[in-house]
Design an enzyme around this catalytic site. Structure first.
Site, PDB file in Angstrom:
ATOM      1  N   GLU A  53       1.032  -1.285   0.734  1.00  0.00           N
ATOM      2  CA  GLU A  53       0.218  -0.115   0.039  1.00  0.00           C
ATOM      3  C   GLU A  53       0.364   1.145   0.084  1.00  0.00           C
ATOM      4  OE1 GLU A  53      -1.975  -2.917   2.962  1.00  0.00           O
ATOM      5  OE2 GLU A  53      -0.142  -3.181   2.111  1.00  0.00           O
ATOM      6  N   CYS A  77      -2.341  -4.067   6.616  1.00  0.00           N
ATOM      7  CA  CYS A  77      -2.652  -4.355   8.289  1.00  0.00           C
ATOM      8  C   CYS A  77      -3.024  -2.887   9.544  1.00  0.00           C
ATOM      9  CB  CYS A  77      -0.837  -4.691   8.415  1.00  0.00           C
ATOM     10  SG  CYS A  77       0.102  -3.054   8.028  1.00  0.00           S
ATOM     11  N   LEU A 206      21.897 -25.982  -7.052  1.00  0.00           N
ATOM     12  CA  LEU A 206      20.845 -25.811  -6.353  1.00  0.00           C
ATOM     13  C   LEU A 206      20.520 -23.979  -5.716  1.00  0.00           C
ATOM     14  CD1 LEU A 206      20.686 -28.365  -3.539  1.00  0.00           C
ATOM     15  CD2 LEU A 206      19.337 -28.216  -5.772  1.00  0.00           C
ATOM     16  N   GLU A 268      14.376 -30.497  -4.443  1.00  0.00           N
ATOM     17  CA  GLU A 268      15.100 -31.158  -5.668  1.00  0.00           C
ATOM     18  C   GLU A 268      15.366 -32.739  -4.870  1.00  0.00           C
ATOM     19  OE1 GLU A 268      16.469 -28.654  -8.726  1.00  0.00           O
ATOM     20  OE2 GLU A 268      15.490 -26.904  -6.856  1.00  0.00           O
TER      21      GLU A 268
END
Length: 333
Positions: A53, A77, A206, A268
């Site tokens: 926002e 919030c 990775l 994975e």
């Protein structure tokens, strides 16, 4: 209503920019519209930074916002955290109408924004594109409700369900387009979970290797479950790498939430380790790339002792990448 959907779709597009970047906060997007004209847009970029926002409010360049509509993918919030409450920022800006997609399941926030905004004379509408927004927020909501992250199992296999090719044929089952798609999915998660056996055998990096996908975010945590920590070596820096002893997989995942603040984990790994996660009921989403090969051999996509009953998927999505086909779906409990 049609205009509300149109602008909320743009807010959802903004929110997707934050996937894999905002943990432990949710990815949220916002746009501000007045008289059918877009004045500002924004998305939450990282924990501790302005919420969507306030990003959108700043993007307007302080234009006259009296009577404007703010579209936001999650209820604003209303409490002070690392950043000030967004409800007060909305009131101070003179926004006349707030449209949000779904209610925040945080009990400190849920429904409170409506009361505060309406008390300030602001019209509030909720439930626009709710289903789509809730899908985007699944990891955040799951962590809130269970203390466990959203877990995606990713695998690539031949048509006969094998994850390795015959000796001498090389490592890759799928082509470059499918592997590039894996990079995009890695860029939406906070951690990648694997086994020591997979690291020793396949020597995977990775990591996110595409600089554009990595821009503005850290590498996902690499989490390796093994009782032989001395055998775990990655090329390049070992930072953002966690070695965990074999044990209760649920607790390993729970600790990733409590200690590293992760929302989403991608698995994975080989068939035995993957099967253990399925058998423990810990997989939420499945992503499998099928290559047009028949490989035979002893390495199935899922090994172990087998599931108690077949696991079905819903929300199935099929997509082709060159000669390979990706199947993606949500597990049905």
């Amino acid at each position: 209503m049609t205009e509300d959907i149109r602008w909320m779709q743009l807010a959802l597009t903004e929110a997707r920019n934050g996937m894999g970047r905002t943990a432990p906060n949710p990815p949220v997007g916002a746009v501000i519209v007045k008289d059918g004209i877009l004045l500002g847009k924004g998305w939450h970029r990282a924990a501790g930074m302005p919420h969507a926002e306030r990003e959108a409010l700043a993007d307007t360049g302080q234009k006259d916002l009296r009577g404007a509509t703010l579209y936001i993918t999650l209820e604003p919030c209303s409490t002070q955290g690392r950043t000030p409450p967004c409800t007060q920022g909305i009131i101070d800006a003179g926004i006349g109408r707030v449209v949000y997609a779904c209610v925040d399941r945080n009990p400190d926030h849920a429904g409170r924004a409506d009361f505060l905004l309406q008390a300030a004379g602001i019209e509030v509408v909720s439930g626009i594109c709710q289903e789509e927004a809730e899908k985007l927020l699944r990891p955040f909501f799951k962590v809130r409700e269970t203390g466990l992250p959203w877990v995606i199992w990713k695998s690539a296999m031949s048509l006969d369900g094998r994850i390795t090719r015959p000796p001498g044929e090389g490592q890759w089952l799928t082509g470059e387009l499918a592997r590039a798609d894996v990079q995009k999915i890695r860029a939406t998660v906070d951690a990648i979970l694997t086994s020591g056996e997979t690291v020793r055998r396949d020597k995977p990096a990775l990591t996110i290797r595409d600089p554009e996908l990595l821009a503005g975010r850290q590498q996902p945590w690499r989490v390796v479950v093994t009782d032989r920590p001395e055998s775990i070596v990655f090329q390049g820096p070992m930072d953002r790498t966690l070695i965990r002893p074999r044990g209760d997989l649920r607790e390993i995942l729970r600790n990733l939430v409590s200690e590293q603040g992760v929302l989403t984990v991608m698995v994975e790994a080989g068939g035995v380790f993957s099967a253990a996660l399925f058998e423990a009921g810990l997989i939420d989403e499945v992503v499998v790339y099928y290559a047009p090969l028949l490989c035979g051999g002893p390495s199935p996509g899922l090994g172990g002792g087998g599931l108690h009953e077949s696991l079905h998927l819903e929300e199935i999505d099929f997509k082709q990448f060159g000669d390979d086909v990706r199947v993606r779906g949500i597990t049905v409990r």
